[in-house]
Each structure stands twice: as C-alpha cells, then as structure tokens.
Write a protein that holds these residues in place. Structure first.
Motif, PDB file in Angstrom:
ATOM      1  N   ILE A  16       0.975  -1.093   0.079  1.00 54.54           N
ATOM      2  CA  ILE A  16      -0.036   0.003  -0.086  1.00 54.54           C
ATOM      3  C   ILE A  16       0.864   1.277   0.169  1.00 54.54           C
ATOM      4  CG2 ILE A  16      -2.016   1.358   1.369  1.00 54.54           C
ATOM      5  CD1 ILE A  16      -2.841  -1.291   0.196  1.00 54.54           C
ATOM      6  N   ASN A  36      -9.914   8.856   0.204  1.00 58.25           N
ATOM      7  CA  ASN A  36     -10.365   7.715   0.919  1.00 58.25           C
ATOM      8  C   ASN A  36      -9.293   6.439   0.099  1.00 58.25           C
ATOM      9  OD1 ASN A  36     -12.434   6.296   2.012  1.00 58.25           O
ATOM     10  ND2 ASN A  36     -13.793   7.511   0.978  1.00 58.25           N
ATOM     11  N   ALA A  38      -6.035   6.081   0.234  1.00 65.14           N
ATOM     12  CA  ALA A  38      -4.704   6.612  -0.245  1.00 65.14           C
ATOM     13  C   ALA A  38      -3.571   6.066   0.733  1.00 65.14           C
ATOM     14  CB  ALA A  38      -4.486   8.326   0.052  1.00 65.14           C
ATOM     15  N   GLU A 160      -8.530  10.760  11.266  1.00 65.93           N
ATOM     16  CA  GLU A 160      -9.647  11.422  10.774  1.00 65.93           C
ATOM     17  C   GLU A 160     -10.884  11.505  12.051  1.00 65.93           C
ATOM     18  OE1 GLU A 160     -11.531  10.365   7.399  1.00 65.93           O
ATOM     19  OE2 GLU A 160      -9.715   9.123   6.687  1.00 65.93           O
TER      20      GLU A 160
HETATM   21  P1  ATP Z   1      -9.776   5.698   4.547  1.00 67.12           P
HETATM   22  O1  ATP Z   1      -9.977   7.363   4.554  1.00 67.12           O
HETATM   23  O2  ATP Z   1     -10.861   5.332   3.641  1.00 67.12           O
HETATM   24  O3  ATP Z   1      -9.582   5.292   5.804  1.00 67.12           O
HETATM   25  P2  ATP Z   1      -7.035   5.648   4.186  1.00 67.12           P
HETATM   26  O4  ATP Z   1      -6.171   6.671   3.186  1.00 67.12           O
HETATM   27  O5  ATP Z   1      -6.681   5.911   5.517  1.00 67.12           O
HETATM   28  O6  ATP Z   1      -8.427   5.675   3.443  1.00 67.12           O
HETATM   29  P3  ATP Z   1      -6.266   2.905   4.418  1.00 67.12           P
HETATM   30  O7  ATP Z   1      -7.217   2.581   5.276  1.00 67.12           O
HETATM   31  O8  ATP Z   1      -4.770   3.190   4.949  1.00 67.12           O
HETATM   32  O9  ATP Z   1      -6.714   4.181   3.520  1.00 67.12           O
HETATM   33  O10 ATP Z   1      -6.084   1.768   3.100  1.00 67.12           O
HETATM   34  C1  ATP Z   1      -5.334   1.568   1.926  1.00 67.12           C
HETATM   35  C2  ATP Z   1      -5.478   0.662   1.357  1.00 67.12           C
HETATM   36  O11 ATP Z   1      -5.123  -0.567   1.922  1.00 67.12           O
HETATM   37  C3  ATP Z   1      -6.907   0.586   0.900  1.00 67.12           C
HETATM   38  O12 ATP Z   1      -7.050   0.059  -0.569  1.00 67.12           O
HETATM   39  C4  ATP Z   1      -7.473  -0.491   1.739  1.00 67.12           C
HETATM   40  O13 ATP Z   1      -8.430  -1.302   1.006  1.00 67.12           O
HETATM   41  C5  ATP Z   1      -6.321  -1.476   2.232  1.00 67.12           C
HETATM   42  N1  ATP Z   1      -6.334  -1.991   3.238  1.00 67.12           N
HETATM   43  C6  ATP Z   1      -6.500  -1.310   4.524  1.00 67.12           C
HETATM   44  N2  ATP Z   1      -6.802  -2.143   5.505  1.00 67.12           N
HETATM   45  C7  ATP Z   1      -6.309  -3.717   5.050  1.00 67.12           C
HETATM   46  C8  ATP Z   1      -6.185  -4.909   5.422  1.00 67.12           C
HETATM   47  N3  ATP Z   1      -6.342  -5.024   6.610  1.00 67.12           N
HETATM   48  N4  ATP Z   1      -5.959  -6.077   4.479  1.00 67.12           N
HETATM   49  C9  ATP Z   1      -5.974  -5.704   3.008  1.00 67.12           C
HETATM   50  N5  ATP Z   1      -5.755  -4.429   2.549  1.00 67.12           N
HETATM   51  C10 ATP Z   1      -6.269  -3.499   3.571  1.00 67.12           C
END
Ligand code: ATP
Length: 234
Positions: A16, A36, A38, A160
């Motif tokens: 990621i 979302n 990212a 958030e």
């Molecule tokens: P949000 O505002 O939606 O929380 P974010 O920027 O915090 O977004 P993350 O939650 O870090 O994003 O997620 C980044 C990517 O990692 C996404 O594509 C999500 O689907 C994936 N992801 C998050 N947690 C897991 C997990 N436990 N297993 C596999 N993929 C995951």
C-alpha cells in the motif's frame, strides 16, 4: 521526534505505502491529507507498530521502533486515537478515560491527569457517570481525544477525527485539537477534511495512492493549485 524513512508497507503481499517518508518535530502539528484509500490509516498503523514495514524504518527520538510490538510503541509515548472512536459503550465516561491511562508512565498519575484533561474538556466533567453510548457523536469524539491524552503521550496521532460529524461539531473538534496542540503536545493528524486540518496544522503531506506527492507548510498547501483543485474544490 518522529521520522518515517522510505517505508514500503501493506497487508500480506499487497503493497500500500511506497517509499513513504515524513518527519514530525517536537511541538509541531503535522497532517497527512489524501482521498479515501490513499493509505493514511496504513501510515498511522505503521507508526503504531500494527503494520511492519517491508523496507525502510520508523524512528522515534532516534530509536528504531518499526520492529516493536504495538504496546511497546505506546510505552515509548505514541498514542493513536483511532478512526471511529472505539469507546467502550457500556462503560462510563470516567471508566473510558481511566482506561486511557494504562501506559507505564501514566498509571501512577492518572487522577492528576484526569483533572488536567477535564480542564480542557469541561463538558465531559458534567458527564463522567454517563454511559459512553449515551453521548452524542461529537461528545464521543471528545472522549476519544481525552482518553488518548490520559496516556500522557509525547506524540498524539488522530485518524480522521472529523469522520461522521456534523459541520458545526467538526469545528468544535478542531478547536479542541488546536487547544491540545497549544498545550505543547506534538500532533499528527490524518484527514479527508483537508480545509480544517490544514488550517489547524503547521505542515502537511499529501498522500496519493500510497505515495507522498507533496509536502509543505500548511498555509502554502492551502495556496497550492493541485491541492485547491483536487481537495478544496476551488
Ligand atoms: P480511509 O480514509 O478510507 O480510511 P486511508 O487513506 O486511511 O483511507 P487505508 O485505510 O490506509 O486508507 O487503506 C489503504 C488501502 O489498503 C485500501 O485500498 C484498503 O482497502 C487497503 N487495506 C486496508 N486495510 C487492509 C487490510 N487489513 N487488509 C488488506 N488491505 C487493506
């Protein structure tokens, strides 16, 4: 104080974060903004020890913490206020707050810390015996922030804090974060609410698809064309 250096991280074989670096100096308010998915939460989880970097490292006050267990990271003085607040709904506000003081350095002084924290959150003082589940969304976010402060952290991270709150309550939450910062706390916030968080921060990073694409002083980011078009709708 905190340095994330060239980190690749993810879940299982899914990468990621790619080559993510960031710094937070003592006393600063730093934000990571992005859409979302990212990778903002993943970045905080990596700092917290919940996700282990595949390459690169996380350093806190000069010590590498990337291989520590999450509770050891908390003991170093890093507290995460998670997305969605995650209070104990059937416990009182007081019990929720005291649960925050589990860290070694905080346990012995929890009554004093409670007094200090209630000074910042007077409304919670009136609701100490109420079940957490009976509070409004905004009040619950205040409890989550206050519980984080009960650990007497050196670095407080917010995931958030404005999520799911009405606009007027979002204002109140950011006012509280500004008060917390003014008390000398070092703060790292991830947010989709780009305007409010940049207004509250000293510096910011923009994370897109797991990569840091911009970093600058918060007021410079507010003037940045890409930020204005992609995140501020200007
Ligand atoms: P949000 O505002 O939606 O929380 P974010 O920027 O915090 O977004 P993350 O939650 O870090 O994003 O997620 C980044 C990517 O990692 C996404 O594509 C999500 O689907 C994936 N992801 C998050 N947690 C897991 C997990 N436990 N297993 C596999 N993929 C995951």
């Amino acid at each position: 104080m905190l340095e994330v250096r060239n980190v690749d991280a993810g879940y299982g074989s899914t990468v990621i974060l790619q080559d993510v670096s960031l710094r937070v100096e003592e006393g600063e308010v730093v934000t990571i903004v992005g859409a979302n998915g990212a990778g903002k939460t993943t970045t905080l989880r990596t700092v917290s020890g919940l996700v282990t970097p595949k390459t690169g490292g996380v350093f806190f006050e000069g010590e590498e913490i990337s291989k520590l267990q999450p509770h050891d990271v908390v003991d170093r003085g890093i507290t995460l206020i998670p997305e969605g607040r995650q209070l104990f709904p059937d416990m009182s506000v007081r019990e929720n707050l005291l649960m925050g003081a589990h860290r070694r350095d905080a346990r012995g002084v929890r009554s004093e810390t409670l007094e200090e924290v209630l000074g910042l959150f007077p409304r919670l003082g009136e609701r100490l015996d109420q079940h957490a589940s009976s509070l409004s969304g905004g009040e619950q976010q205040m409890v989550a922030i206050a519980r984080g402060m009960m650990a007497r952290p050196r670095l407080l991270m917010f995931d958030e804090p404005s999520l799911g709150l009405a606009p007027i309550i979002v204002e109140q939450v950011f006012d509280v974060i500004s008060k917390v910062a003014a008390s000398g706390m070092t703060v790292l916030i991830v947010e989709q609410n780009v305007w409010h968080t940049l207004k509250a921060a000293d510096r910011g990073y923009v994370l897109e698809n797991g990569e840091m694409v911009l970093d600058d002083a918060a007021d410079a980011l507010i003037e940045n064309d890409h930020v204005r078009q992609a995140y501020l709708g200007i």
